[in-house]
Design an enzyme around this catalytic site. Structure first.
Site, short mmCIF file in Angstrom:
data_model
loop_
_atom_site.label_atom_id
_atom_site.label_comp_id
_atom_site.label_asym_id
_atom_site.label_seq_id
_atom_site.Cartn_x
_atom_site.Cartn_y
_atom_site.Cartn_z
CB CYS A 111 85.52 30.38 29.37
SG CYS A 111 86.03 32.08 29.03
CG HIS A 123 82.18 30.05 25.97
ND1 HIS A 123 81.59 30.02 27.21
CD2 HIS A 123 83.11 31.04 26.02
CE1 HIS A 123 82.13 30.95 27.98
NE2 HIS A 123 83.06 31.58 27.28
CD GLU A 171 79.37 27.04 26.90
OE1 GLU A 171 79.57 28.17 27.37
OE2 GLU A 171 80.30 26.24 26.62
#
Length: 197
Positions: free
Chosen positions: A82, A177, A179
Site C-alpha cells: 500500500c 494488505h 498481512e
C-alpha cells in the site's frame, strides 16, 4: 544465509505489528527500523501501509531516506504494501507538494486511487508467480500502478486491467494488505529473496 534472517519493518508509521507477526510466524527475526543504525542490522526491509506523505517526512526527519535509497541500490530485498508501494515507486501521480519516494521500482503510482477508506474492498487475484491458489486482497485507500516500465514485471492486476502488484529484482510492491487477510506468500517471497542474497 545460515539461521533465521534478520529483517526490518520500517516503523515510522502504519501497520507495523501486523507485518511483524507474519514475518515472525514465518521464522524471521524482526527489528523495528526507525534509525539508520537499525537499518544497518537487517538483510531486508518491509515498508508497511499507512500514510505515504507521513512516512516520507519522517524518513527524512530520522535520517533514513538516503540510507534506504542506498540499500535499494545495493540490492537489499524490500516488500512495500500500500503506502510502501508508493514509497518504492520511481514516480508518483497526485503526490502532495514536495512529497518524495525512495524509488527503485520502474513504475508510476497514483495515491489513493480507490477513493476514501469507506470505499475499501476485497478482491480475489490471480498471481501466477505465487502458484495456482488465488490471493484474497484487501484494498484500503490503496494506490494503483498506472504505468509499468521495462525494468519491472507485473505480478497481478484487477479484472479491469489495473496493475496492483509488481516486482523488480529484489523489490516487491503491492497495492493491498496481505498481512490482514492471512495471505503469507508475498512475505514468503520476500524472505526467499533475503535468503538468496
Amino acid at each position: 544465509m545460515a539461521g533465521n534472517p534478520t529483517v526490518g519493518v520500517l516503523a515510522l508509521q502504519g501497520d507495523v505489528r501486523e507485518h511483524e507477526r507474519v514475518l515472525r510466524d514465518l521464522g524471521a527475526d524482526v527489528v523495528r527500523v526507525r534509525r539508520p543504525e537499525e537499518l544497518a542490522q537487517v538483510s531486508g526491509l518491509v515498508i508497511p501501509g499507512g500514510e505515504s506523505s507521513v512516512i516520507d517526512k519522517l524518513s527524512r526527519l530520522f535520517g533514513l531516506q538516503h540510507p534506504i535509497r542506498e540499500a535499494i541500490r545495493d540490492g537489499m530485498p524490500m516488500l512495500g504494501t500500500c503506502a510502501g508501494l508508493i514509497m518504492l515507486a520511481d514516480s508518483l501521480v497526485d503526490a502532495i507538494d514536495g512529497q518524495e519516494s525512495f524509488g527503485g521500482l520502474d513504475v508510476v503510482v497514483r495515491r489513493n486511487a480507490f477513493g476514501r477508506q469507506v470505499e475499501s474492498f476485497e478482491a480475489v487475484l490471480d498471481v501466477p508467480a505465487l502458484g495456482p491458489e488465488q490471493v484474497r486482497a484487501a484494498f484500503i485507500r490503496g494506490p494503483v500502478i498506472e504505468h509499468v516500465g521495462p525494468e519491472a514485471a507485473v505480478l497481478a492486476g484487477l479484472d479491469d486491467g489495473r496493475v496492483v502488484a509488481v516486482e523488480q529484482g529484489a523489490l516487491l510492491g503491492i497495492s493491498f494488505h496481505p498481512e490482514i487477510t492471512g495471505e503469507t506468500r508475498f512475505h514468503e517471497r520476500f524472505l526467499a529473496a533475503v535468503h538468496a542474497r
